[in-house]
Design a protein around this motif. Structure first.
Motif, PDB file in Angstrom:
ATOM      1  N   GLY A  51       0.797  -1.218   0.000  1.00 47.53           N
ATOM      2  CA  GLY A  51       0.000   0.000   0.000  1.00 47.53           C
ATOM      3  C   GLY A  51       0.832   1.270   0.000  1.00 47.53           C
ATOM      4  O   GLY A  51       0.645   2.156  -0.836  1.00 47.53           O
ATOM      5  N   SER A  52       1.760   1.389   0.938  1.00 46.46           N
ATOM      6  CA  SER A  52       2.580   2.597   1.034  1.00 46.46           C
ATOM      7  C   SER A  52       3.460   2.759  -0.193  1.00 46.46           C
ATOM      8  O   SER A  52       3.638   3.875  -0.705  1.00 46.46           O
ATOM      9  N   ALA A  53       4.006   1.647  -0.696  1.00 46.06           N
ATOM     10  CA  ALA A  53       4.881   1.706  -1.868  1.00 46.06           C
ATOM     11  C   ALA A  53       4.117   2.183  -3.100  1.00 46.06           C
ATOM     12  O   ALA A  53       4.622   2.977  -3.897  1.00 46.06           O
ATOM     13  N   VAL A  54       2.870   1.705  -3.251  1.00 43.43           N
ATOM     14  CA  VAL A  54       2.057   2.118  -4.401  1.00 43.43           C
ATOM     15  C   VAL A  54       1.735   3.603  -4.314  1.00 43.43           C
ATOM     16  O   VAL A  54       1.848   4.344  -5.310  1.00 43.43           O
ATOM     17  N   ILE A  55       1.347   4.072  -3.143  1.00 41.89           N
ATOM     18  CA  ILE A  55       1.011   5.487  -2.968  1.00 41.89           C
ATOM     19  C   ILE A  55       2.231   6.366  -3.243  1.00 41.89           C
ATOM     20  O   ILE A  55       2.136   7.397  -3.910  1.00 41.89           O
ATOM     21  N   GLU A  56       3.397   5.963  -2.750  1.00 41.41           N
ATOM     22  CA  GLU A  56       4.627   6.719  -3.002  1.00 41.41           C
ATOM     23  C   GLU A  56       4.992   6.691  -4.479  1.00 41.41           C
ATOM     24  O   GLU A  56       5.448   7.703  -5.039  1.00 41.41           O
ATOM     25  N   PHE A  57       4.783   5.552  -5.123  1.00 40.40           N
ATOM     26  CA  PHE A  57       5.079   5.400  -6.543  1.00 40.40           C
ATOM     27  C   PHE A  57       4.234   6.372  -7.380  1.00 40.40           C
ATOM     28  O   PHE A  57       4.741   7.084  -8.254  1.00 40.40           O
ATOM     29  N   VAL A  58       2.940   6.426  -7.090  1.00 44.52           N
ATOM     30  CA  VAL A  58       2.059   7.325  -7.835  1.00 44.52           C
ATOM     31  C   VAL A  58       2.405   8.777  -7.540  1.00 44.52           C
ATOM     32  O   VAL A  58       2.369   9.635  -8.430  1.00 44.52           O
ATOM     33  N   GLN A  59       2.791   9.070  -6.306  1.00 43.25           N
ATOM     34  CA  GLN A  59       3.184  10.430  -5.963  1.00 43.25           C
ATOM     35  C   GLN A  59       4.414  10.849  -6.756  1.00 43.25           C
ATOM     36  O   GLN A  59       4.509  11.990  -7.219  1.00 43.25           O
ATOM     37  N   GLU A  60       5.360   9.932  -6.941  1.00 41.55           N
ATOM     38  CA  GLU A  60       6.549  10.231  -7.742  1.00 41.55           C
ATOM     39  C   GLU A  60       6.152  10.529  -9.191  1.00 41.55           C
ATOM     40  O   GLU A  60       6.696  11.447  -9.819  1.00 41.55           O
ATOM     41  N   ILE A  61       5.207   9.750  -9.723  1.00 39.74           N
ATOM     42  CA  ILE A  61       4.741   9.986 -11.092  1.00 39.74           C
ATOM     43  C   ILE A  61       4.112  11.369 -11.198  1.00 39.74           C
ATOM     44  O   ILE A  61       4.365  12.131 -12.148  1.00 39.74           O
ATOM     45  N   ARG A  62       3.300  11.726 -10.226  1.00 36.53           N
ATOM     46  CA  ARG A  62       2.650  13.041 -10.231  1.00 36.53           C
ATOM     47  C   ARG A  62       3.685  14.155 -10.188  1.00 36.53           C
ATOM     48  O   ARG A  62       3.557  15.166 -10.913  1.00 36.53           O
ATOM     49  N   GLU A  63       4.696  13.989  -9.367  1.00 37.46           N
ATOM     50  CA  GLU A  63       5.735  15.021  -9.263  1.00 37.46           C
ATOM     51  C   GLU A  63       6.521  15.149 -10.558  1.00 37.46           C
ATOM     52  O   GLU A  63       6.827  16.262 -11.001  1.00 37.46           O
ATOM     53  N   GLN A  64       6.842  14.011 -11.182  1.00 37.32           N
ATOM     54  CA  GLN A  64       7.580  14.059 -12.449  1.00 37.32           C
ATOM     55  C   GLN A  64       6.757  14.731 -13.540  1.00 37.32           C
ATOM     56  O   GLN A  64       7.280  15.529 -14.325  1.00 37.32           O
ATOM     57  N   LEU A  65       5.467  14.415 -13.612  1.00 36.17           N
ATOM     58  CA  LEU A  65       4.614  15.032 -14.616  1.00 36.17           C
ATOM     59  C   LEU A  65       4.479  16.534 -14.375  1.00 36.17           C
ATOM     60  O   LEU A  65       4.463  17.331 -15.323  1.00 36.17           O
ATOM     61  N   ALA A  66       4.377  16.928 -13.090  1.00 32.15           N
ATOM     62  CA  ALA A  66       4.280  18.351 -12.769  1.00 32.15           C
ATOM     63  C   ALA A  66       5.552  19.076 -13.178  1.00 32.15           C
ATOM     64  O   ALA A  66       5.496  20.193 -13.724  1.00 32.15           O
ATOM     65  N   GLU A  67       6.713  18.464 -12.940  1.00 37.20           N
ATOM     66  CA  GLU A  67       7.981  19.066 -13.342  1.00 37.20           C
ATOM     67  C   GLU A  67       8.086  19.177 -14.853  1.00 37.20           C
ATOM     68  O   GLU A  67       8.556  20.185 -15.391  1.00 37.20           O
TER      69      GLU A  67
END
Length: 345
Positions: free
Chosen positions: A318-334
């Protein structure tokens, strides 16, 4: 008399083990409350902090040599055991299996009839503990024969340990995949965090769409990248991930596809699940796609690129998936901020 006094001793040992195990697994306790569909979800985090401390305090306070206080505490413990019993009995009526970290990580998380039997026994022990407190037997033994009480407690504790070791050795084989899954997830996550792992082609696998049609992974990503999140109803960490579904879909869908993948047919999903994921669901027959992509359990996630290559993952937990998606969101925002990606995808 020995049988009567064994009840509060066993309850104290159980509460101590349960409370100490929960102290180091508060997130798992919240996941369990989600799985058990307990009301007032906004209070789950607070309960996860208070409950283990309360169990430890009750286990110790039960032996304060004041009969009226012992009766009161024994009554509270009994009510707590009956509350657990009702919760477990209710969970057994759910269509899907429920994961419950009743003893943290020390016991099987799956709620079953054996769990119900255990809670029936604990409730009966609670009633006996009230009787032991009411007759003054606990105070008498504690004050007059403390060594006898300690000896009885040690004997029961040793019996519990030996029984747990024997049962654990016999039932470990069917659950052997679970530890392997969590162990293999960690190194994968470490590599993903570097974001420059060696990419590989999307494997051949098929998913079923809501309209019943089959689609291969390469067909799914022919036009746009896809984030696949593999989840199972009744799994606490999965429910925690599903709580983010609306947020992820709203933010990422313009750039990439967000799909929640289930092993059960989509028409059998609960309304609460479909309300969160709307039509962003796929059916993974017999876990074939998840296995092909390297997922080891639920929840897990993987990012498929539109170029026919894996773009990230798999990650498990659970935590790994949430962190993974958060990383994707940050990369897309950048990327959008740098002009590398248009805001409309």
């Amino acid at each position: 008399m020995a049988v009567l006094l064994s009840a509060p001793i066993l309850l104290s040992i159980t509460l101590l083990i349960s409370g100490l195990a929960k102290l180091g697994a508060r997130e798992a306790t919240q996941d369990a409350m989600r799985s058990l569909r307990l009301p007032l979800p906004t209070l789950h985090a607070s309960v996860a902090w208070v409950l283990p401390v309360m169990e430890i305090v009750l286990a110790l306070a039960l032996w304060i040599p004041v009969p009226p206080l012992q009766m009161l505490i024994a009554g509270v413990v009994t009510l707590l055991m009956f509350a657990y019993l009702v919760i477990i009995a209710r969970a057994l009526t759910f269509e899907e299996q429920v994961q419950c970290s009743c003893f943290g990580t020390l016991a099987s998380p799956t709620v079953s009839r054996a769990t119900l039997v255990r809670n029936v026994i604990l409730s009966a022990l609670g009633v006996l503990a009230v009787v032991a407190a009411a007759t003054g037997a606990m105070t008498t033994l504690l004050v007059q024969e403390p060594m006898g009480l300690i000896g009885l407690g040690m004997a029961l504790l040793i019996a519990i340990v030996l029984t747990a070791a024997t049962i654990g050795g016999r039932v470990a084989a069917p659950d052997a995949d679970a530890p392997a899954a969590s162990a293999s997830a960690e190194p994968v996550l470490e590599e993903d965090e570097l974001l420059d792992y060696e990419r590989s082609p999307i494997p051949a696998a098929v998913l079923q769409q809501p309209d019943g049609r089959l689609i291969t992974l390469t067909q799914l990503t022919a036009q746009r990248a896809a984030l696949l999140v593999f989840v199972t109803e009744g799994c606490g960490p999965c429910e925690r991930v599903l709580d983010h579904a609306e947020e992820w879909i709203g933010e990422l869908e313009q750039t990439l596809q967000v799909r929640f993948v289930f092993s059960r047919p989509l028409e059998q999903l609960r309304k609460r699940t479909t309300d969160r994921i709307t039509d962003h669901a796929l059916h993974d027959l017999q876990f074939t796609a998840r296995t092909a992509l390297g997922g080891t359990g639920a929840p897990s996630a993987v990012l498929l690129g539109a170029d026919g290559q894996l773009a990230g993952g798999p990650v498990n937990g659970g935590s790994a998936v949430i962190e993974f998606v958060q990383e994707i969101r940050e990369q897309l925002a950048e990327a959008q901020a740098g002009g590398e990606l248009s805001s409309d995808g």
